[in-house]
Design a protein around this motif. Structure first.
Motif, PDB file in Angstrom:
ATOM      1  N   CYS A 140      32.506   6.678  18.131  1.00  0.00           N
ATOM      2  CA  CYS A 140      31.321   5.476  18.485  1.00  0.00           C
ATOM      3  C   CYS A 140      30.959   6.362  19.777  1.00  0.00           C
ATOM      4  CB  CYS A 140      31.967   4.369  19.794  1.00  0.00           C
ATOM      5  SG  CYS A 140      32.887   3.030  18.431  1.00  0.00           S
ATOM      6  N   PRO A 141      29.607   6.821  19.249  1.00  0.00           N
ATOM      7  CA  PRO A 141      28.779   7.782  20.090  1.00  0.00           C
ATOM      8  C   PRO A 141      28.477   6.956  21.697  1.00  0.00           C
ATOM      9  CG  PRO A 141      27.143   6.691  18.614  1.00  0.00           C
ATOM     10  CD  PRO A 141      28.566   6.326  18.167  1.00  0.00           C
ATOM     11  N   GLY A 142      28.565   8.042  22.375  1.00  0.00           N
ATOM     12  CA  GLY A 142      28.655   7.171  23.703  1.00  0.00           C
ATOM     13  C   GLY A 142      29.240   8.534  25.336  1.00  0.00           C
ATOM     14  N   VAL A 143      29.058   7.659  26.057  1.00  0.00           N
ATOM     15  CA  VAL A 143      29.667   8.476  27.442  1.00  0.00           C
ATOM     16  C   VAL A 143      30.904   8.108  27.514  1.00  0.00           C
ATOM     17  CG1 VAL A 143      29.065   8.809  29.918  1.00  0.00           C
ATOM     18  CG2 VAL A 143      27.228   8.620  27.983  1.00  0.00           C
ATOM     19  N   PRO A 144      32.293   8.407  28.264  1.00  0.00           N
ATOM     20  CA  PRO A 144      33.336   7.799  28.556  1.00  0.00           C
ATOM     21  C   PRO A 144      33.091   7.591  29.394  1.00  0.00           C
ATOM     22  CG  PRO A 144      33.741  11.050  27.648  1.00  0.00           C
ATOM     23  CD  PRO A 144      31.989  10.221  28.053  1.00  0.00           C
ATOM     24  N   GLY A 154      31.046   8.256  38.262  1.00  0.00           N
ATOM     25  CA  GLY A 154      30.906   9.249  39.158  1.00  0.00           C
ATOM     26  C   GLY A 154      29.319   9.433  39.537  1.00  0.00           C
ATOM     27  N   GLU A 155      28.316   9.311  38.772  1.00  0.00           N
ATOM     28  CA  GLU A 155      27.083   9.016  38.643  1.00  0.00           C
ATOM     29  C   GLU A 155      26.535   7.833  39.483  1.00  0.00           C
ATOM     30  OE1 GLU A 155      25.318   7.929  34.647  1.00  0.00           O
ATOM     31  OE2 GLU A 155      26.571  10.011  33.949  1.00  0.00           O
ATOM     32  N   ALA A 170      41.294   6.425  20.725  1.00  0.00           N
ATOM     33  CA  ALA A 170      40.333   7.658  21.287  1.00  0.00           C
ATOM     34  C   ALA A 170      39.500   7.691  21.142  1.00  0.00           C
ATOM     35  CB  ALA A 170      41.751   8.964  21.737  1.00  0.00           C
ATOM     36  N   SER A 171      39.100   6.970  20.430  1.00  0.00           N
ATOM     37  CA  SER A 171      37.932   7.112  19.601  1.00  0.00           C
ATOM     38  C   SER A 171      36.388   6.668  19.686  1.00  0.00           C
ATOM     39  CB  SER A 171      38.183   6.431  18.186  1.00  0.00           C
ATOM     40  OG  SER A 171      37.864   4.950  17.733  1.00  0.00           O
ATOM     41  N   CYS A 172      36.380   6.020  21.137  1.00  0.00           N
ATOM     42  CA  CYS A 172      35.213   5.224  21.725  1.00  0.00           C
ATOM     43  C   CYS A 172      35.508   5.168  22.703  1.00  0.00           C
ATOM     44  CB  CYS A 172      35.831   3.807  21.167  1.00  0.00           C
ATOM     45  SG  CYS A 172      34.545   2.747  21.225  1.00  0.00           S
TER      46      CYS A 172
END
Length: 157
Positions: free
Chosen positions: A109-113, A119-120, A152-154
């Motif tokens: 899955c594309p994305g941001v952890p 922290g953003e 751990a894939s997403c």
């Protein structure tokens, strides 16, 4: 058998999950992610990125009742999630018990952890939107009784 009557672990329950494939042959290693109790690596399935997880040390064993019941529950959850085809979980491409051990293959899955997102800087409204999305996903997955199935894939976002 006498052992099955004593333990309550029916070995035939694993038969639908047994497969002759070897995950590392069908889903070749592109990049290793984790070694240890389980082996997690990036691969390709159907031309798209995938994550493969193999548990080499786990085998159905009537003498290891608790581990066998956990494995059977995991396999049943994987079958259920695969049939659901939800946007809230990475698509399960394949799973089963191979000669290498139990394995699970999921679409990347594309994305941001989430750890990067925390922290953003963002507005309170955007933070609420993210929290609502996470709570909805958790509630939905708990409703499906799949809270113990993870990968751990997403990424979450």
């Amino acid at each position: 058998s006498d052992l099955t009557r004593k333990t309550g672990l029916e070995m035939a329950a694993f038969d639908p999950f047994r497969t002759p494939i070897l995950p590392m042959v069908v889903y070749p290693i592109i990049e290793n992610i984790q070694h240890g109790f389980s082996h997690v690596y990036k691969s390709v399935a159907g031309g798209a990125p995938a994550i493969v997880k193999i548990w080499y040390q786990i085998r159905p064993d009537p003498k290891r009742i608790a581990e066998g019941n956990k494995l059977l529950a995991f396999l049943n959850k994987a079958r259920f999630v695969k049939a659901q085809n939800s946007d809230l979980t990475p698509e399960i491409i394949d799973f089963g018990i191979s000669d290498a051990g139990p394995y699970l293959v999921q679409r990347c899955c594309p994305g941001v952890p989430l750890s990067d997102v925390i922290g953003e800087q963002r507005s309170a409204l955007e933070s609420l939107r993210i929290c609502r999305a996470l709570l909805y996903a958790i509630e939905h997955l708990h409703g499906l009784n799949v809270s113990g199935l993870r990968s751990a894939s997403c990424s979450v976002l």
